[in-house]
Design an enzyme around this catalytic site. Structure first.
Site, PDB file in Angstrom:
ATOM      1  N   ASP A  12       5.066 -13.173   1.566  1.00  0.00           N
ATOM      2  CA  ASP A  12       4.378 -11.907   1.282  1.00  0.00           C
ATOM      3  C   ASP A  12       5.322 -10.840   0.738  1.00  0.00           C
ATOM      4  O   ASP A  12       5.073  -9.644   0.873  1.00  0.00           O
ATOM      5  CB  ASP A  12       3.668 -11.362   2.533  1.00  0.00           C
ATOM      6  CG  ASP A  12       2.756 -12.384   3.184  1.00  0.00           C
ATOM      7  OD1 ASP A  12       1.916 -12.948   2.462  1.00  0.00           O
ATOM      8  OD2 ASP A  12       2.894 -12.630   4.388  1.00  0.00           O
ATOM      9  N   HIS A  40      -0.771 -14.697  -3.179  1.00  0.00           N
ATOM     10  CA  HIS A  40      -0.237 -13.448  -3.688  1.00  0.00           C
ATOM     11  C   HIS A  40      -1.214 -12.849  -4.683  1.00  0.00           C
ATOM     12  O   HIS A  40      -2.089 -13.533  -5.214  1.00  0.00           O
ATOM     13  CB  HIS A  40       1.149 -13.633  -4.313  1.00  0.00           C
ATOM     14  CG  HIS A  40       1.229 -14.711  -5.330  1.00  0.00           C
ATOM     15  ND1 HIS A  40       1.780 -15.939  -5.062  1.00  0.00           N
ATOM     16  CD2 HIS A  40       0.832 -14.761  -6.622  1.00  0.00           C
ATOM     17  CE1 HIS A  40       1.724 -16.696  -6.146  1.00  0.00           C
ATOM     18  NE2 HIS A  40       1.159 -16.005  -7.095  1.00  0.00           N
TER      19      HIS A  40
END
EC number: 6.3.4.4
Length: 423
Positions: A12, A40
């Protein structure tokens, strides 16, 4: 020449944006590990795209994309994700995406087993995404998995899937899963998949003279099966070594290894997290940073930047440059702490190693340096010299502390052009 983008923390970090930027000049973009557990977001021409199994090089109309041999491939997610991005305007994406015949198939069966295995761990849950990634890689390692190329051989495919189903029923008893339904779905998928399946080595040899090949890492180094916070990791090799292995890269062809570092630290799920802030600072980072997982929607745990972890990550992945992301999330902090050393349970101080034993990591005391905040808006800033002096000091402190690896890119917001590129 090859550029590799890797996550340096627990995922992340914002790898998608730098991959998107670099893919504009790439002729080939490859995924080397993981599956639809990765996630993502890319904002491209004011449109938001969520990527999971697909390489984010698909946003560039001239970039060919490969899902490589080290991945696990969930076919329904592949088609669902492809349809979603094409519906948002990425026309022709289906003609630019290929998958290695040596990638392993992640079945809905694996997702069912994933949930049962997590339930069996009770309070010691790993905190998986529940996507079946671990059981799929387990089948691969046990030499009973089904590879993508075998989908095209109906008899072999059905025999191997039924064998998997039988073996899991022997272990768990009755399952909330119908193997015949999955087999029926693959009768429809078979012809749809055929144009996408390639012999990876042959495919890569056809593109060996590509002036710009981009390898997109999934997850991150601290989730690596060997080097991460085991057992609170994913089930693949997420670092530089995994990329080289999965894509049979010539190490001499690698021109850059880009480590993506969030300006603070987050992780999803269970496991050690030395710099986690279970206080107002952590809450503020979570809220301002909108820290929810793209794949699961789970709230991310938040803490200060941990440079011990980053040094450890660099020692394994050998970064040639860094992309620091989400700098703007720190805009409203009076002071910013940075972890620079660990005090281990035996009193030893370390600055660059990460203990293998999670029980030891849980007892680490982090030594922090406190830096002044900048208390001004950096969102959308595009030139380094336009950043507040204290923001530049923060970046330069990170560079010095990670052995002089240059921070070449700095993320200053969610949009694709919210990025500073330094010479």
């Amino acid at each position: 020449m090859v550029s590799i983008v890797l996550g340096s923390q627990w995922g992340d970090e914002g790898k998608g944006k730098i991959t998107d930027m670099l893919s504009q000049d790439a002729t080939l973009c490859c995924r080397a590990a993981g599956g639809h557990n990765a996630g993502h977001t890319i904002v491209h021409e004011d449109v938001t795209y969520d990527f999971h199994i697909l390489p984010s090089g698909l946003v560039s109309p001239k970039c060919i994309n490969l899902i490589g041999a080290g991945t696990v491939f969930h076919v329904p997610s592949f088609f669902k994700e492809l349809a979603a991005i094409e519906a948002k305007g990425l026309k022709g994406a289906a003609q630019r995406i290929f998958v290695s015949d040596r990638a392993h198939v992640c079945f809905d069966l694996h997702s069912v087993v994933d949930g049962l295995e997590e339930k069996g761990l009770g309070g010691r849950k790993v905190g998986t995404t529940g996507k079946g990634i671990g059981p799929c890689y387990s089948d691969k390692a046990a030499r009973r998995g089904v590879r993508v190329g075998e989908i095209l051989d109906e008899e072999t495919f059905e025999r191997k899937l039924r064998t998997l189903d039988t073996s899991y029923r022997t272990r768990f008893g009755d399952l909330a899963y119908d193997v015949e339904e999955e087999i029926a779905r693959f009768k429809e998928y078979r012809n749809l998949l055929k144009p996408h399946i390639v012999d990876q080595l042959e495919f890569l040899q056809e593109h060996k003279n590509s002036p710009n090949t981009l390898v997109e890492g999934a997850n991150a180094l601290m989730l690596d099966l060997d080097h991460g916070t085991y057992p609170f990791v994913t089930s693949s090799s997420t670092g530089l070594g995994g990329a080289v292995q999965a894509l049979a890269l010539n190490p001499a062809s690698i021109k850059s290894v880009i480590g993506v570092v969030k300006a603070y630290t987050t992780r999803v799920g269970s496991g050690p997290f030395p710099s986690e802030q279970l206080n107002g600072d952590g809450e503020k980072l979570q809220q301002v940073g909108r820290e929810f997982g793209v794949t699961t929607g789970r709230r991310r745990r938040c803490g200060w930047l941990d440079l011990v972890l980053c040094r450890y990550s660099h020692a394994i992945n050998h970064y040639t440059a860094l992309n620091l992301t989400k700098l703007d999330i720190l805009d409203d902090f009076d002071e910013i702490k940075v972890g620079v050393a660990y005090i281990l349970p035996d009193g030893k101080r370390t600055t660059g190693t990460f203990p293998a034993d999670p029980n030891v990591v849980d007892k680490i005391q982090v030594e922090y340096v406190t830096l002044p905040g900048w208390k001004s808006n950096t969102m959308g800033v595009k030139r380094y010299e336009d950043l507040p002096p204290n923001a530049r000091a923060y970046i330069e402190f990170i560079e010095r502390e990670i052995g002089g690896v240059p921070v070449k890119w700095i993320g200053t917001g969610p949009a694709r052009d919210h990025m500073i590129a330094r010479d």
